[in-house]
Design a protein around this motif. Structure first.
Motif, PDB file in Angstrom:
ATOM      1  N   VAL A  59     -37.223   1.906 -15.888  1.00 38.47           N
ATOM      2  CA  VAL A  59     -35.834   1.790 -15.451  1.00 38.47           C
ATOM      3  C   VAL A  59     -35.014   2.804 -16.233  1.00 38.47           C
ATOM      4  O   VAL A  59     -35.160   2.918 -17.456  1.00 38.47           O
ATOM      5  N   SER A  60     -34.172   3.545 -15.515  1.00 40.51           N
ATOM      6  CA  SER A  60     -33.332   4.564 -16.145  1.00 40.51           C
ATOM      7  C   SER A  60     -31.872   4.289 -15.843  1.00 40.51           C
ATOM      8  O   SER A  60     -31.536   3.733 -14.786  1.00 40.51           O
ATOM      9  N   ARG A  68     -30.132  14.324 -28.100  1.00 43.16           N
ATOM     10  CA  ARG A  68     -31.432  14.920 -28.361  1.00 43.16           C
ATOM     11  C   ARG A  68     -32.505  13.836 -28.396  1.00 43.16           C
ATOM     12  O   ARG A  68     -32.296  12.749 -28.924  1.00 43.16           O
ATOM     13  N   ASN A  69     -33.639  14.127 -27.814  1.00 36.39           N
ATOM     14  CA  ASN A  69     -34.804  13.236 -27.713  1.00 36.39           C
ATOM     15  C   ASN A  69     -34.698  12.212 -26.594  1.00 36.39           C
ATOM     16  O   ASN A  69     -35.640  11.438 -26.386  1.00 36.39           O
ATOM     17  N   ASP A  70     -33.583  12.168 -25.871  1.00 37.68           N
ATOM     18  CA  ASP A  70     -33.527  11.312 -24.680  1.00 37.68           C
ATOM     19  C   ASP A  70     -34.606  11.759 -23.698  1.00 37.68           C
ATOM     20  O   ASP A  70     -34.830  12.964 -23.497  1.00 37.68           O
ATOM     21  N   ARG A  87     -38.273  15.388 -21.970  1.00 35.53           N
ATOM     22  CA  ARG A  87     -37.510  14.988 -23.148  1.00 35.53           C
ATOM     23  C   ARG A  87     -36.499  16.086 -23.497  1.00 35.53           C
ATOM     24  O   ARG A  87     -36.845  17.279 -23.512  1.00 35.53           O
ATOM     25  N   VAL A  88     -35.261  15.685 -23.770  1.00 35.19           N
ATOM     26  CA  VAL A  88     -34.235  16.650 -24.172  1.00 35.19           C
ATOM     27  C   VAL A  88     -34.536  17.116 -25.590  1.00 35.19           C
ATOM     28  O   VAL A  88     -34.571  16.319 -26.527  1.00 35.19           O
ATOM     29  N   VAL A 189     -31.148   8.603 -17.732  1.00 29.55           N
ATOM     30  CA  VAL A 189     -31.849   8.538 -19.018  1.00 29.55           C
ATOM     31  C   VAL A 189     -32.776   7.314 -19.008  1.00 29.55           C
ATOM     32  O   VAL A 189     -32.338   6.204 -18.712  1.00 29.55           O
ATOM     33  N   VAL A 190     -34.031   7.534 -19.310  1.00 24.11           N
ATOM     34  CA  VAL A 190     -35.021   6.454 -19.301  1.00 24.11           C
ATOM     35  C   VAL A 190     -34.752   5.491 -20.460  1.00 24.11           C
ATOM     36  O   VAL A 190     -34.586   5.913 -21.600  1.00 24.11           O
ATOM     37  N   LYS A 191     -34.736   4.201 -20.133  1.00 24.80           N
ATOM     38  CA  LYS A 191     -34.424   3.195 -21.153  1.00 24.80           C
ATOM     39  C   LYS A 191     -35.502   2.131 -21.327  1.00 24.80           C
ATOM     40  O   LYS A 191     -35.667   1.585 -22.412  1.00 24.80           O
TER      41      LYS A 191
END
Length: 204
Positions: A59-60, A68-70, A87-88, A189-191
Motif C-alpha cells: 500500500v502506498s 531521501r530513502n523513500d 528508492r529516492v 510513497v510505499v508505506k
C-alpha cells in the motif's frame, strides 16, 4: 387482510433493497475516497530485492512530500505508461556518486542499511554466472557520478527532480539508465506490505 400482508411484505422488500443500495454506496464511496489517497500495487521483478520481492503486495500513500530513502511508485520517464518502484537517493540540489560500493552525497558518505552484504554477494555471483563472467572484480554497484552518467550528465540533481535507484543495483533499471525523475512523475510513497502475511509490516 391479504392486502395488508402483501403491503407489509412489499415494504420489507423495499427496506431491504434500500439497505443493500446504501451499503453498496458506502463501499463504493470508501473505495473512491481511498483511491484519492492510496495506491494498491503488486511487486513484479527483482529490482527492489531483497527489500521487496516479486508477488508481494503493498500500500502506498499519494503525497508530494518526499524524503531521501523513500521507496516510491513512479511513471517511467522513458515510458509513462509503465510504473516503476525505486528508492529516492538524490534530492533536488544533491551531488550523487558511488565509489567502491560507498554512496557519497554532497561529498559525505551515506549509510545504506537496506543493502545486505549476503544478498549483494549472492546477486553478484548470480549475475556473473548468467553473463558467464568471473564474480571476482564485479561490483554490486558500478562506480558512477551524476556527470559520468549519459542519462543525467549534470553535476547536481535539478530542482523539482529526483535521482532514484533500485536496491538490487546489479539488475535495476533506474536513474542511471533513464535519468532524473520529475516530481509530478512520482505517484506515491510505499508505506506498508500486507502480503505475504509473514512479511506484513511497514517498509523502510
Amino acid at each position: 387482510m391479504t392486502h395488508r400482508k402483501e403491503w407489509r411484505q412489499l415494504r420489507q422488500l423495499l427496506q431491504w433493497m434500500l439497505m443493500v443500495i446504501a451499503v453498496v454506496a458506502v463501499i463504493f464511496g470508501i473505495r473512491v475516497i481511498l483511491g484519492l489517497f492510496l495506491e494498491n500495487n503488486s511487486i513484479t521483478g527483482n529490482s527492489m530485492a531483497p527489500t521487496l520481492q516479486p508477488g508481494e503486495r503493498i500500500v502506498s500513500v499519494k503525497t508530494r512530500t518526499l524524503h531521501r530513502n523513500d521507496i516510491v511508485i513512479l511513471h517511467g520517464p522513458d515510458d509513462p505508461k509503465r510504473l516503476y518502484i525505486k528508492r529516492v537517493i538524490g534530492m533536488p540540489g544533491d551531488t550523487v556518486q558511488v565509489t567502491n560500493e560507498k554512496l557519497v552525497i554532497n561529498g559525505q558518505p551515506v549509510a545504506q542499511p537496506y543493502l545486505k552484504p549476503a544478498f549483494m554477494a549472492a546477486a553478484v555471483k548470480l549475475w556473473a554466472k548468467q553473463h558467464q563472467q568471473v564474480a571476482e572484480g564485479v561490483a554490486f554497484t558500478t562506480d558512477f557520478s551524476l556527470t559520468s552518467l549519459a542519462a543525467t550528465g549534470a553535476a547536481r540533481v535539478p530542482a523539482g527532480q529526483y535521482f532514484v535507484l533500485g536496491d538490487n543495483r546489479r539488475v535495476s533499471y533506474d536513474s542511471r539508465n533513464f535519468g532524473f525523475v520529475k516530481q509530478r512523475g512520482i505517484v506515491a510513497v510505499v508505506k506498508w506490505r500486507y502480503w505475504p502475511l509473514n512479511r506484513m509490516g511497514g517498509i523502510d
